[in-house]
Design an enzyme around this catalytic site. Structure first.
Site, PDB file in Angstrom:
ATOM      1  N   GLY A  18       7.830  -7.989   3.174  1.00 51.86           N
ATOM      2  CA  GLY A  18       6.512  -7.065   2.857  1.00 51.86           C
ATOM      3  C   GLY A  18       6.897  -6.244   1.567  1.00 51.86           C
ATOM      4  NE  ARG A  49      -1.762   6.754   9.867  1.00 51.87           N
ATOM      5  CZ  ARG A  49      -1.683   7.744  10.704  1.00 51.87           C
ATOM      6  NH1 ARG A  49      -2.650   7.775  11.526  1.00 51.87           N
ATOM      7  NH2 ARG A  49      -0.757   8.650  10.374  1.00 51.87           N
ATOM      8  CG  HIS A  70       5.973   6.806  13.821  1.00 52.16           C
ATOM      9  ND1 HIS A  70       6.096   7.671  13.052  1.00 52.16           N
ATOM     10  CD2 HIS A  70       5.184   5.770  13.022  1.00 52.16           C
ATOM     11  CE1 HIS A  70       5.671   7.551  11.711  1.00 52.16           C
ATOM     12  NE2 HIS A  70       5.157   6.259  11.879  1.00 52.16           N
TER      13      HIS A  70
HETATM   14  N1  LIG Z   1       7.155   3.389  10.675  1.00 48.28           N
HETATM   15  C1  LIG Z   1       6.779   4.176   9.747  1.00 48.28           C
HETATM   16  O1  LIG Z   1       7.256   5.587   9.541  1.00 48.28           O
HETATM   17  C2  LIG Z   1       5.750   3.851   8.523  1.00 48.28           C
HETATM   18  C3  LIG Z   1       5.268   4.602   7.627  1.00 48.28           C
HETATM   19  C4  LIG Z   1       4.238   4.127   6.580  1.00 48.28           C
HETATM   20  C5  LIG Z   1       3.859   2.978   6.780  1.00 48.28           C
HETATM   21  N2  LIG Z   1       4.066   2.089   8.039  1.00 48.28           N
HETATM   22  C6  LIG Z   1       3.462   0.922   8.131  1.00 48.28           C
HETATM   23  O2  LIG Z   1       4.273  -0.091   7.267  1.00 48.28           O
HETATM   24  C7  LIG Z   1       3.269  -0.886   7.016  1.00 48.28           C
HETATM   25  C8  LIG Z   1       3.294  -1.461   5.465  1.00 48.28           C
HETATM   26  O3  LIG Z   1       2.518  -0.361   5.032  1.00 48.28           O
HETATM   27  P1  LIG Z   1       2.503  -0.591   3.611  1.00 48.28           P
HETATM   28  O4  LIG Z   1       1.629   0.815   3.058  1.00 48.28           O
HETATM   29  O5  LIG Z   1       3.515  -0.919   2.535  1.00 48.28           O
HETATM   30  O6  LIG Z   1       1.127  -1.625   3.224  1.00 48.28           O
HETATM   31  P2  LIG Z   1       0.989  -2.760   2.233  1.00 48.28           P
HETATM   32  O7  LIG Z   1      -0.344  -3.357   2.347  1.00 48.28           O
HETATM   33  O8  LIG Z   1       1.269  -1.976   0.835  1.00 48.28           O
HETATM   34  O9  LIG Z   1       2.040  -3.857   2.102  1.00 48.28           O
HETATM   35  C9  LIG Z   1       2.172  -4.541   3.370  1.00 48.28           C
HETATM   36  C10 LIG Z   1       2.673  -5.974   2.703  1.00 48.28           C
HETATM   37  O10 LIG Z   1       2.894  -6.987   3.649  1.00 48.28           O
HETATM   38  C11 LIG Z   1       2.767  -8.071   3.137  1.00 48.28           C
HETATM   39  N3  LIG Z   1       2.552  -9.109   4.460  1.00 48.28           N
HETATM   40  C12 LIG Z   1       1.411  -9.262   5.010  1.00 48.28           C
HETATM   41  N4  LIG Z   1       1.690 -10.322   5.860  1.00 48.28           N
HETATM   42  C13 LIG Z   1       3.101 -10.728   5.623  1.00 48.28           C
HETATM   43  C14 LIG Z   1       3.931 -11.846   6.144  1.00 48.28           C
HETATM   44  N5  LIG Z   1       3.399 -12.516   7.178  1.00 48.28           N
HETATM   45  N6  LIG Z   1       4.999 -12.015   5.425  1.00 48.28           N
HETATM   46  C15 LIG Z   1       5.426 -11.223   4.552  1.00 48.28           C
HETATM   47  N7  LIG Z   1       4.776 -10.398   3.943  1.00 48.28           N
HETATM   48  C16 LIG Z   1       3.369  -9.997   4.658  1.00 48.28           C
HETATM   49  C17 LIG Z   1       1.074  -8.021   2.462  1.00 48.28           C
HETATM   50  O11 LIG Z   1       1.058  -9.046   1.438  1.00 48.28           O
HETATM   51  C18 LIG Z   1       1.551  -6.467   1.697  1.00 48.28           C
HETATM   52  O12 LIG Z   1       2.057  -6.866   0.256  1.00 48.28           O
HETATM   53  C19 LIG Z   1       1.915  -0.763   7.791  1.00 48.28           C
HETATM   54  O13 LIG Z   1       1.928  -1.422   9.112  1.00 48.28           O
HETATM   55  C20 LIG Z   1       2.219   0.705   7.804  1.00 48.28           C
HETATM   56  O14 LIG Z   1       1.271   1.419   8.637  1.00 48.28           O
HETATM   57  C21 LIG Z   1       5.173   2.643   8.807  1.00 48.28           C
END
Ligand SMILES: NC(=O)c1ccc[n+]([C@@H]2O[C@H](COP(=O)([O-])OP(=O)(O)OC[C@H]3O[C@@H](n4cnc5c(N)ncnc54)[C@H](O)[C@@H]3O)[C@@H](O)[C@H]2O)c1
Length: 313
Positions: free
Chosen positions: A8, A83, A176
């Site tokens: 990702g 989200r 979380h």
């Molecule tokens: N755990 C935490 O503390 C925390 C904090 C912030 C965000 N998050 C979560 O992290 C995730 C990513 O957030 P973001 O802001 O980077 O989103 P984003 O949309 O900017 O990035 C997600 C990426 O994943 C890629 N993707 C989708 N399916 C894929 C696959 N099968 N294989 C490889 N890549 C794939 C997309 O193309 C995209 O580039 C979300 O689920 C978000 O809720 C978690």
């Protein structure tokens, strides 16, 4: 040679990869995404900062090419949808469960010994899913949430104390989620002194409340979920593993009796080193904290149950 893959290359993944390279946590950082060219482009952009910032790590971006991730020591999974304002992390489960499951399986074909760090939301449930579908030893599956939430807690504490955030200690345990995380105010300190010596109950309650909605506040401002601190928090967890630092960081791990819980992945303080999470620090909670932890675990279990309803596990 140490190698870390970040799956990702969106906001959180690319930020995490950037911090890993800038801090020279790993010699080689691979970014993998499904979007054609995005990982490659971001990797070249980051490599072009190497001489400006003076780091020696190398970053490589690939589109869905799992062979390039082979023999990674640690793999960070951020793939999935984030989200939008007004959404809870739990609402992401349907889409993200399918993504996290297929990514974990593909990664392990090429890096059977990797330690997995799960960031995709709802993170506690995605970590549980990864542990169920991969069957990996429990120490090799770590959910990242507590490192970020604790950093936000320390930020809000430092604002209230009008001090340097590096002088503050504090941790967030439990799930979380906006309503499931537990900032443990009783154990927060400023230079080793309990923060209750400096802050009134009202102010501390506000710090706790602000921490719990810290992610939602940023989602409201940004229109999507935050990435600088989440990406850095992911890299912070990876660094303790790769460099065998034995830092104590609240992480989401599979409990077997600790904190009175079983068959759940939820945030507790753990020692992180080269083997993954090496030990749970089982703090004696007060009756009130225990009650909150149990409520948090019940909420996480409710979200985990959706995995069974969806046939994901
Ligand atoms: N755990 C935490 O503390 C925390 C904090 C912030 C965000 N998050 C979560 O992290 C995730 C990513 O957030 P973001 O802001 O980077 O989103 P984003 O949309 O900017 O990035 C997600 C990426 O994943 C890629 N993707 C989708 N399916 C894929 C696959 N099968 N294989 C490889 N890549 C794939 C997309 O193309 C995209 O580039 C979300 O689920 C978000 O809720 C978690």
């Amino acid at each position: 040679m140490s190698k870390v893959t970040v799956v990702g290359a969106g906001n959180v993944g690319a930020t995490c990869a950037n911090v890993l390279a800038f801090n020279e946590v790993a010699d080689e950082v691979i970014m993998l995404d499904v979007k054609e060219g995005v990982s490659e482009g971001k990797a070249i952009d980051m490599n072009q900062t190497a001489q400006l910032l003076g780091f020696d790590s190398r970053i490589k971006g690939v589109t869905n090419d799992y062979a390039a991730t082979a023999n990674s020591d640690v793999v960070v999974i951020t793939s999935g949808i984030p989200r939008k304002p007004g959404m809870t992390r739990e609402e992401l489960i349907g889409v993200n469960a399918g993504i996290v499951k297929s990514v974990a399986e593909s990664i392990l074909k090429y890096s059977p010994n990797a330690i997995l760090v799960i960031i995709s939301n709802p993170m506690d449930t995605m970590t549980y899913l990864a542990s169920k579908v991969t069957g990996l030893p429990k120490h090799r599956i770590i959910g990242m949430g507590g490192a970020l939430d604790s950093s936000r807690f320390k930020y809000y504490l430092s604002q209230a104390l009008e001090c340097n955030p590096n002088e503050v200690e504090g941790m967030v345990i439990g799930g979380h989620g906006d309503t499931t995380m537990i900032p443990v105010a009783r154990l927060a300190t400023y230079k080793g002194i309990p923060v209750s010596e400096f802050l009134s109950k009202e102010v501390l309650d506000k710090v706790v409340a602000d921490t719990m909605v810290g992610g939602a506040t940023l989602t409201g401002l940004l229109g999507t979920s935050a990435w600088y601190a989440p990406g850095a928090a992911g890299a912070y967890v990876v660094e303790s593993i790769i460099h065998d630092q034995k830092k104590v960081i609240p992480c989401c791990v599979a409990l077997e009796g600790e904190y009175g819980q079983n068959d759940i992945c939820i945030g507790v303080p753990v020692v992180l080193g080269k083997n993954g999470w090496e030990k749970v620090i089982d703090i004696k909670l007060t009756a009130d904290e225990k009650e909150k932890f149990e409520a948090s675990a019940a909420a996480v279990r409710k979200t985990n149950a959706v995995l069974k309803e969806n046939g994901a596990i």
